[in-house]
Every structure is written in structure tokens, then in C-alpha cells.
Design a protein around this motif. Structure first.
Motif, short mmCIF file in Angstrom:
data_model
loop_
_atom_site.label_atom_id
_atom_site.label_comp_id
_atom_site.label_asym_id
_atom_site.label_seq_id
_atom_site.Cartn_x
_atom_site.Cartn_y
_atom_site.Cartn_z
N ALA A 182 8.33 -12.50 25.26
CA ALA A 182 9.00 -11.56 24.48
C ALA A 182 8.16 -10.58 24.47
O ALA A 182 8.35 -9.66 24.11
CB ALA A 182 9.61 -12.52 23.64
N SER A 183 7.13 -11.51 23.31
CA SER A 183 5.72 -10.06 22.49
C SER A 183 4.28 -11.15 23.26
O SER A 183 4.06 -11.77 23.30
CB SER A 183 6.14 -10.15 21.37
OG SER A 183 7.72 -9.48 21.48
N MET A 184 3.70 -9.63 22.95
CA MET A 184 1.95 -10.61 22.83
C MET A 184 1.18 -9.45 21.42
O MET A 184 1.79 -7.89 21.59
CB MET A 184 1.57 -9.55 24.57
CG MET A 184 0.02 -10.47 24.41
SD MET A 184 -0.70 -10.72 25.57
CE MET A 184 -0.81 -9.45 26.16
N PHE A 185 0.89 -9.79 21.15
CA PHE A 185 -0.47 -9.79 19.62
C PHE A 185 -0.84 -10.30 20.06
O PHE A 185 -1.65 -11.23 19.91
CB PHE A 185 0.33 -10.00 18.17
CG PHE A 185 1.88 -10.24 18.80
CD1 PHE A 185 2.05 -8.87 17.81
CD2 PHE A 185 2.95 -11.10 18.38
CE1 PHE A 185 3.80 -8.51 17.24
CE2 PHE A 185 4.39 -10.95 18.58
CZ PHE A 185 4.34 -9.72 17.69
N PHE A 186 -2.10 -9.13 19.91
CA PHE A 186 -3.56 -9.53 19.90
C PHE A 186 -4.05 -9.45 18.49
O PHE A 186 -4.13 -8.70 17.78
CB PHE A 186 -4.34 -8.12 20.19
CG PHE A 186 -4.42 -7.88 22.42
CD1 PHE A 186 -5.59 -8.77 22.93
CD2 PHE A 186 -3.09 -7.01 22.68
CE1 PHE A 186 -5.30 -8.42 23.62
CE2 PHE A 186 -3.30 -7.36 24.03
CZ PHE A 186 -4.05 -7.72 24.74
N THR A 187 -5.58 -10.26 18.36
CA THR A 187 -6.13 -11.19 17.46
C THR A 187 -6.44 -9.79 16.76
O THR A 187 -7.07 -9.00 17.56
CB THR A 187 -6.72 -12.30 17.63
OG1 THR A 187 -8.00 -12.07 18.30
CG2 THR A 187 -5.32 -13.37 17.85
N GLN A 193 -13.89 -10.24 21.33
CA GLN A 193 -13.19 -9.15 21.33
C GLN A 193 -11.34 -10.05 21.09
O GLN A 193 -11.72 -11.58 21.02
CB GLN A 193 -12.67 -9.94 23.11
CG GLN A 193 -14.49 -8.78 24.14
CD GLN A 193 -13.87 -7.54 23.79
OE1 GLN A 193 -13.46 -6.65 23.04
NE2 GLN A 193 -14.37 -7.35 24.46
N PRO A 194 -10.79 -8.85 20.68
CA PRO A 194 -9.11 -9.51 20.46
C PRO A 194 -8.65 -10.49 21.76
O PRO A 194 -9.21 -10.16 22.79
CB PRO A 194 -8.64 -8.42 20.10
CG PRO A 194 -9.35 -7.46 20.81
CD PRO A 194 -10.97 -7.66 20.89
N LYS A 195 -7.68 -11.86 20.86
CA LYS A 195 -7.60 -12.61 22.18
C LYS A 195 -5.58 -12.22 21.93
O LYS A 195 -5.25 -11.70 21.27
CB LYS A 195 -7.35 -13.48 21.92
CG LYS A 195 -9.18 -14.21 22.07
CD LYS A 195 -9.14 -15.54 22.09
CE LYS A 195 -8.92 -16.34 20.38
NZ LYS A 195 -9.88 -15.86 19.92
N GLY A 196 -5.08 -12.19 23.21
CA GLY A 196 -3.77 -12.06 23.95
C GLY A 196 -2.82 -12.67 23.24
O GLY A 196 -2.70 -13.84 23.89
N GLU A 425 0.01 -18.92 25.00
CA GLU A 425 -1.46 -19.11 25.14
C GLU A 425 -2.05 -18.37 24.93
O GLU A 425 -1.09 -16.88 24.19
CB GLU A 425 -0.96 -19.79 26.93
CG GLU A 425 -0.49 -18.20 27.72
CD GLU A 425 -0.22 -18.03 28.77
OE1 GLU A 425 -0.76 -18.98 29.03
OE2 GLU A 425 0.33 -17.24 29.43
N TYR A 426 -2.93 -18.29 24.80
CA TYR A 426 -3.46 -16.80 24.39
C TYR A 426 -3.62 -16.03 26.03
O TYR A 426 -4.18 -16.82 27.19
CB TYR A 426 -4.77 -16.86 24.41
CG TYR A 426 -5.33 -17.23 23.19
CD1 TYR A 426 -4.88 -16.88 21.87
CD2 TYR A 426 -6.20 -18.52 23.04
CE1 TYR A 426 -4.82 -16.61 20.85
CE2 TYR A 426 -6.44 -19.09 21.20
CZ TYR A 426 -5.61 -18.43 20.78
OH TYR A 426 -5.96 -18.65 18.79
N TYR A 427 -3.32 -14.78 26.30
CA TYR A 427 -3.55 -14.51 28.34
C TYR A 427 -4.63 -14.69 28.64
O TYR A 427 -5.49 -13.88 27.97
CB TYR A 427 -2.61 -13.13 27.57
CG TYR A 427 -2.10 -12.47 28.69
CD1 TYR A 427 -0.71 -12.25 29.79
CD2 TYR A 427 -3.29 -11.56 29.10
CE1 TYR A 427 -1.10 -11.98 30.72
CE2 TYR A 427 -2.45 -10.19 30.32
CZ TYR A 427 -1.11 -10.71 31.39
OH TYR A 427 -0.85 -10.54 32.63
N LYS A 428 -4.31 -14.64 29.88
CA LYS A 428 -5.57 -15.04 30.22
C LYS A 428 -6.89 -15.37 30.12
O LYS A 428 -7.95 -15.17 30.16
CB LYS A 428 -5.94 -14.02 31.16
CG LYS A 428 -4.58 -12.81 32.08
CD LYS A 428 -5.49 -11.64 32.08
CE LYS A 428 -4.86 -10.38 33.33
NZ LYS A 428 -5.30 -9.60 33.83
#
Length: 644
Positions: A182-187, A193-196, A425-428
Motif C-alpha cells: 500500500a505504501s512505502m516510508f523511508f526511515t 542511508q534511509p531504508k524503504g 520488508e525493507y525494499y531491495k
């Protein structure tokens, strides 16, 4: 919840078409958007995006402040099976490059000229960024860029398509499943580096519903959406819970009018990080300093009464009649007008989260009759892990695990959570995902704490930040910093001491509060740096530090963490300078490295230290600020033995 964001929108539009969904203040007047109009707006944007080439599974960046059309855009993106990625509107252009490239973003929505300029600036580094849509056209008339267009044009094109294909939007929205992303939020990227953080419709809506059930939220609530939508806390309160409950979300005119808008709306459900509550209290204390002697005496007298009995009354406990009567008079003369002045007179439930709040600050609001509570959660847990029941609110805990949540404490003191709201998950980044999420569904929070005898969770600090002094005493920097930040004259504090023989701190003064204090004493100053180094200001800071030391002396676990030396920094810590995250959390490691010369001076026994620091101005230019900083010693106290 066995539903999705677009389905909830269509449900509200069908069942309550004329009920207000959102309000936006424009040119000083509140404009209302009904659920039916919101649904039509979402349909038009979705149809326009489909024509532009947005496909299922793509990521779409959304950057701007809280606006109805920004939320409509996120719903439109989700309706097509794509994934909105909100970014912080105050982030520098360079900070947008990693998220855009990491998520292979082709489409971006920008609120205004400032955000458009930012996205155009990074386009050379993000060649796949093909389409940029803007909401506010002011200043953009003469821009000629490939793929740049207005949301108005997108809506107009979508409206034509929707009339030609009346079932398209409904059919697309129905394809979404609860377990789809539904959504992705970056830390915030405090350590790199931020994580998605990837969330599904199910994870976000399950936690939104669990939080709503816990506090009996209904469609009658009024919410003010004024924090960045990229912060998951704001996103849950003004988006996920908005759709789960169907209440009204109000968008302020601008950052500068938030306090006025807060008073006009009088929200019933309010959410703010500790920094906002600190700022509100600071403004109160500044006004009280300017008040007449009689008003000041009355304020302090009734505040003493409030601190004694206010929290007990708030929790429904027995209070002697005389104290209850005094509190009633105080409510008439002080607390009621104060709540009204702060815009909190109608608040039924108020929450603070994001970081720990100082116990004195927390008690102040509960004492004057605001039902302020703490919650515990994070981006990875869709916010809601622990909440405080109305009759079990304590300053030193963050509440009990709510519906669906399990908590266990690892051998090293780290809190582990299992919940329906955990990230997918964390994206990629499968390696980072495996680090925080076990095969059997437990999430490593990175926080140190324990469950007390009543089943309430108590957070000590970030597990990586809790250390030991050279003599083995516990060192919890955030705990010390929060005690310092309760004082209205201290805006920020950074404590150091891990594996050292004593604790030292670097302070930021609150320029407004200390400036007001200085002017009342006819103390001239020429800007922040000059004021921060005044001997009188150092004496003021010393009194604050020594009061904290007296408190620490009474805590058997932290008595050894009293502050021995301190200095006042020559500049305010700033996210643009990399010292804070976009959610205003201290980047402790970065600061320790950047100001190593000051740390060495604190521990080297020096009385002063010269420093020159590069800073970034709001217009993107860089410069430097230099000063010779004084270093002061503070009195410490013998540990107070607990009574047997």
C-alpha cells in the motif's frame, strides 16, 4: 482488516456522501470537501494517471505539506495498484536522490514551486523521473520542462476519461487485495542511508483499527494534520485512521498559521511529538514572564495545585474535597483558559510519540486537564504497539501491548515485537530485513526496556545508545537529554559519556525563550551565537544542569550519570546540516564526529575552545559560523539512598 484504502473511500462515499471528509484553510477561510467530492477527485486523478502511463506496482513520490489533493493523489495511486512514497517537504534536494532512484520512480507529485525546483534539480541524477505534477501553480507560469504539468490539467484529462469509461476506476480499485503493498516510508537514516519500509493495506489498516478501537474513536473526531505526511505517525493519524474511522481531517493554511488553526478547529484527537509539546509549554512560560506580578503568583499557585492533584483527578482517583475545590477554582481561572489558548480545550485523546517525553513535561499537560498519553511504535510496526489506557497513564511507561501485539525482552534487554502491523520488508534490502525480522515473525526494535509488574512497557533508551561509564554505571543519554529539554530555555541537548569517566553535555539554547529572558534583564546581544556565550546565559544553563543532577542523584541506577561539564553550542542543531533527522532526532554519531574537538575539550579540562563550523542556509548557500565557546563545570550531588 479485510479491506483496502480505496475500498474504504468508496464505502464512505456511498454511505455518507455529504459528510465532511477533509477541510483545508485557504485565504483564511475553511473549505470543506465531502466524501463524495473526495471520491470523485480521486477517480479523476487516477484516470489521469492511467492515461499518463502509471502501471500497477510502480512507486510514485509525493512531496508536500498536508493538502486534500495530496491525500487524494495517494488514494488515486493506490487505486491503480501503484505505491505512494511520501518524502519530507523540508528535505534538501540531495536527500531525494536516493529514495527516487532506490524505488525507480517515474512519477512525482509536488505541492508547489519549492518542491518542483527540488525535483528538477535532481533530475540529472534521476533520469527515469519522467513526470512531475504540481498542485499550486504560483511561480510556475514560465517553467518549460518535459513532463512538468499541473494537477489541474491531470484532473481535467481524467474527468474526460472517467465519463467515457465510467466503470474503469471502480474495477481498478477492486483489484487491490489487503496483502498488496500500500505504501512505502523511508526511515530517517540516523545511522546511514534511509531504508524503504514496505507496508501492505492489511498492516497499516489493522493497526489503525486497533488504535481506534482502543480509544473508542468515531467518525465524530476532528483532527489537525500539520506534521509531515512522510512521517508515518502523521500518515497513520490523518490517512489510515481517517479512512478506518471516517472522521474529519483539517489541513492548516501554512506552517506559520498552525497555532491559529489549532485554536479554530479545537481538535478532539491530537497527536504531536514531544518537541511540539515543548514548544507550546515554552510559549506559555514566556507569556507568564511578561505577565503582571498578580497573574504570575496566581499561575504558579494553581500550577502547584495542578501538579499535586491534576493527574489523580484525570485518572478518576479519590482526591480530598479541599484539593478538589482548589483545582476547580484553578480550572476556572487558569487551566481552562490555558487549554483554550493552546487549542486543546476539546481534546478527548492526545498522544505523543516519536521519542521519549520528559516526565515533567508530560505531567504538566495531564495536570491542566489534557488527556495526554504516550504510545510506542515505529515506522516498521505501523506505529501502534503499546498504548496507555485512560486510567493507567504513567510518565515512565509507554503503556500496554494492544490487540494482536506480543512483546518479549531479549537477554540483552532489547524489546522484541510480534504484531499484525509489522513491515513486509525493507525494499531491495533482504539483508537488513533479515537483521530485524526473525523467521518466526519477531521484530528487533533496537530499543532497550522491560515490562514492569503491571504489564506496562518501560523504555530506557535506544539499545545501541545505552552504555556504561568507566566505573560501570549505566549511561542513558536520551533520558538525560529529555530531563534537560524540559526547561523552556533549553531546546536541544547531546550527552556524551559512554566508556568515559564522567558525563558531559552540549546544549542548544531556545533562542526565543532565552532572548525574551535576556531582554527583560536589559542584556544586549547580536544574534544566536553572541547570546549563547553570554556569562549570564551560562549561569542560567548551569542552574538547569544542576537541577537535573539533583534529580539524577535520587535515581539509584542513574546517579552516576550526573553531568560534570557542559558547553553551549554556537549554532542550533539543524537537519540541513546533517545534525538532526527530518523527524528532529539527534544523529548522535554524526555529532560526536563533527564536534570531536569540543568533546575533547570537555574531557580535556579546557575552559574554552575555538570552533568553526560549515552551515547551510535556507536558500541553499553554504557559509561558516565560528566562535570561542566557554566550557563550564557543574555541581554534582551525592547519591540519595532509597529508604529501606
Amino acid at each position: 482488516m479485510e479491506t483496502t484504502f480505496p475500498r474504504l473511500l468508496m464505502q464512505h462515499a456511498k454511505q455518507r456522501p455529504d459528510a465532511p471528509a477533509m477541510r483545508e484553510k485557504e485565504y483564511g477561510i475553511w473549505q470543506t470537501l465531502t466524501w463524495a467530492r473526495m471520491a470523485r477527485l480521486v477517480e479523476d486523478i487516477a484516470c489521469g494517471l492511467h492515461q499518463t502511463g502509471l502501471t500497477r506496482g510502480e512507486h510514485v513520490v509525493v512531496v508536500g505539506a498536508n493538502r486534500p489533493r495530496l491525500y487524494a493523489t495517494m488514494l488515486a495511486v493506490q487505486s491503480l495498484g501503484a505505491i505512494p512514497v511520501p518524502l519530507y517537504q523540508d528535505a534538501a534536494a540531495a536527500e531525494c536522490v536516493f529514495p527516487i532512484n532506490n524505488a525507480d520512480v517515474r512519477f512525482a507529485f509536488a505541492e508547489d514551486q519549492e518542491q518542483v525546483d527540488k525535483l528538477l534539480e535532481v533530475r540529472a541524477k534521476c533520469p527515469q523521473l519522467a513526470h512531475i505534477f504540481y498542485d499550486d501553480p504560483r511561480g510556475l507560469r514560465n517553467y518549460v520542462e518535459d513532463g512538468l504539468g499541473s494537477v489541474d490539467e491531470l484532473i481535467a484529462a481524467g474527468d474526460v476519461f472517467a465519463k467515457q469509461h465510467p466503470q474503469f476506476f471502480h474495477n481498478e480499485a477492486e483489484k487491490a487485495l489487503p496483502d498488496d503493498v500500500a505504501s512505502m516510508f523511508f526511515t530517517s537514516g540516523t545511522t546511514g542511508q534511509p531504508k524503504g519500509v514496505v507496508h501492505t493495506h492489511r498492516t497499516l489498516l489493522d493497526r489503525a483499527k486497533a488504535g481506534a478501537d482502543f480509544d473508542r474513536l468515531t467518525e465524530a473526531e476532528e483532527v489537525l494534520a500539520y506534521m509531515p505526511p512522510a512521517w508515518i505517525g502523521q500518515n497513520i493519524f490523518s490517512y489510515a485512521q481517517w479512512l478506518a474511522c471516517g472522521y474529519v481531517v483539517n489541513c492548516p493554511e501554512s506552517a506559520g498559521t498552525v497555532m491559529i488553526d489549532l485554536k479554530e478547529i479545537g481538535p478532539t484527537y491530537y497527536f504531536a511529538p514531544p518537541r511540539i509539546f515543548e514548544g507550546l509549554l515554552t510559549s506559555v512560560m514566556i507569556r507568564m514572564e511578561d505577565a503582571g506580578a498578580l497573574k504570575r503568583r496566581m499561575f504558579h499557585h494553581f500550577m502547584d495545585v495542578a501538579r499535586r492533584v491534576g493527574p489523580a483527578l484525570r485518572d478518576g482517583k479519590e482526591v480530598p474535597f479541599g484539593e478538589r475545590l482548589q483545582y476547580g477554582i484553578g480550572n476556572l481561572l487558569v487551566y481552562g483558559p490555558l487549554r483554550n489558548n493552546l487549542g486543546l480545550s476539546r481534546v478527548r485523546v492526545a498522544y505523543t510519540a516519536g521519542e521519549a517525553i520528559g516526565p515533567d513535561l508530560f505531567t504538566f499537560y495531564r495536570a491542566i486537564g489534557v488527556n495526554l498519553k504516550q504510545l510506542y511504535g515505529s515506522t516498521e510496526t505501523a506505529v501502534f504497539v503499546c498504548l496507555q489506557p485512560d486510567d493507567q497513564v504513567r510518565a515512565d511507561t509507554v503503556g500496554i501491548p494492544i490487540q494482536g501485539v506480543e512483546i518479549q525482552v531479549a537477554d540483552n534487554g532489547e524489546i522484541m515485537v510480534r504484531s499484525p502491523g509489522l513491515l513486509k520488508e525493507y525494499y531491495k534490502n533482504p539483508a537488513a530485513t533479515a537483521e530485524v525480522k526473525t523467521a518466526d515473525g519477531w521484530y528487533h526494535t533496537g530499543d532497550a526496556g522491560f515490562l514492569d509488574a503491571h504489564g506496562h512497557l518501560k523504555i530506557i533508551d535506544r539499545a545501541k545508545d545505552v552504555g556504561r561509564l568507566a566505573d560501570g554505571s549505566m549511561f542513558a543519554p536520551k533520558y538525560i537529554e529529555n530531563k534537560l529539554k524540559f526547561f523552556p530555555h533549553i531546546k536541544e541537548a547531546v550527552a556524551v559519556g559512554d566508556r568515559r569517566d564522567k558525563v558531559c553535555v552540549m546544549l542548544n539554547i531556545d533562542f526565543e525563550a532565552v532572548g525574551n529572558w535576556a531582554e527583560k534583564r536589559n542584556l544586549p546581544y547580536a544574534g544566536y551565537t553572541d547570546l549563547a556565550q553570554k556569562p549570564e546565559v551560562y549561569q542560567l544553563m548551569k542552574e538547569c544542569v544542576e537541577k537535573v543532577n539533583a534529580d539524577l542523584a535520587a535515581d539509584d541506577k542513574l546517579a552516576g550519570s550526573q553531568i560534570h561539564r557542559f558547553l553551549v553550542l554556537h549554532k542550533e542543531l539543524d537537519a540541513d546540516d546533517g545534525e538532526l533527522t527530518r523527524t528532529n532526532k539527534v544523529r548522535r554519531g554524526y555529532i560526536a564526529e563533527k564536534y570531536l574537538v569540543l568533546v575533547d575539550a570537555l574531557y580535556g579540562g579546557k575552559a574554552e575552545q575555538f570552533i568553526e563550523t560549515q552551515v547551510k542556509f535556507e536558500d541553499g548557500r553554504t557559509g561558516s559560523v565560528s566562535a570561542t565557546l566557554k566550557i563550564s563545570d557543574a555541581r554534582t550531588f551525592a547519591a540519595v539512598k532509597a529508604a529501606a
